[in-house]
Motif scaffolding. Sequence first.
Motif, PDB file in Angstrom:
ATOM      1  N   SER A  74       0.844  -1.184   0.000  1.00 39.14           N
ATOM      2  CA  SER A  74       0.000   0.000   0.000  1.00 39.14           C
ATOM      3  C   SER A  74       0.880   1.234   0.000  1.00 39.14           C
ATOM      4  CB  SER A  74      -0.902   0.025   1.241  1.00 39.14           C
ATOM      5  OG  SER A  74      -1.763  -1.084   1.232  1.00 39.14           O
ATOM      6  N   HIS A  75       0.440   2.252  -0.714  1.00 37.63           N
ATOM      7  CA  HIS A  75       1.168   3.513  -0.760  1.00 37.63           C
ATOM      8  C   HIS A  75       0.489   4.491   0.196  1.00 37.63           C
ATOM      9  CE1 HIS A  75       3.381   6.933  -2.219  1.00 37.63           C
ATOM     10  NE2 HIS A  75       2.241   7.556  -2.428  1.00 37.63           N
ATOM     11  N   LEU A  76       1.235   5.019   1.128  1.00 38.03           N
ATOM     12  CA  LEU A  76       0.710   5.985   2.081  1.00 38.03           C
ATOM     13  C   LEU A  76       1.241   7.356   1.719  1.00 38.03           C
ATOM     14  CD1 LEU A  76      -0.871   6.546   4.660  1.00 38.03           C
ATOM     15  CD2 LEU A  76       1.198   6.058   5.951  1.00 38.03           C
ATOM     16  N   ASP A  77       0.358   8.246   1.279  1.00 39.19           N
ATOM     17  CA  ASP A  77       0.729   9.597   0.880  1.00 39.19           C
ATOM     18  C   ASP A  77       0.546  10.510   2.088  1.00 39.19           C
ATOM     19  OD1 ASP A  77       1.283  11.980  -0.301  1.00 39.19           O
ATOM     20  OD2 ASP A  77      -0.341  11.889  -1.777  1.00 39.19           O
ATOM     21  N   MET A  78       1.644  10.971   2.664  1.00 40.73           N
ATOM     22  CA  MET A  78       1.592  11.809   3.861  1.00 40.73           C
ATOM     23  C   MET A  78       1.493  13.301   3.538  1.00 40.73           C
ATOM     24  SD  MET A  78       1.571   9.688   6.334  1.00 40.73           S
ATOM     25  CE  MET A  78       1.991  10.628   7.779  1.00 40.73           C
ATOM     26  N   ALA A  79       1.475  13.663   2.258  1.00 40.04           N
ATOM     27  CA  ALA A  79       1.440  15.081   1.879  1.00 40.04           C
ATOM     28  C   ALA A  79       0.094  15.746   2.166  1.00 40.04           C
ATOM     29  CB  ALA A  79       1.818  15.232   0.409  1.00 40.04           C
TER      30      ALA A  79
END
Length: 87
Positions: A74-79
């Motif tokens: 899974s890709h977690l985008d913290m932006a």
Amino acid sequence: MFYGRESVLTGADRDHAEVSMLALHLPQSSLVLINTQLLQAVFRDPRWAGKLTAADRRGLSPLFRSHANPYGRSHLDMAPRLDITRR
């Protein structure tokens, strides 16, 4: 978490296996809740109201899980951030 092999939960003792199995109810219930909310959003959309027949509605279930990714990456985008100051 853990997984079962040949329908048997892995683990040394029965108490641990029972607690682990009961702990799986929370993610399962959460997934059903999210799916139910997704279905309700579709039912509220007037474009779908005329397309779904009674048979279609009977065939729907909140137990689908094709969108769940329990074992993949899974890709977690913290932006992005939540706007907590909005009122």
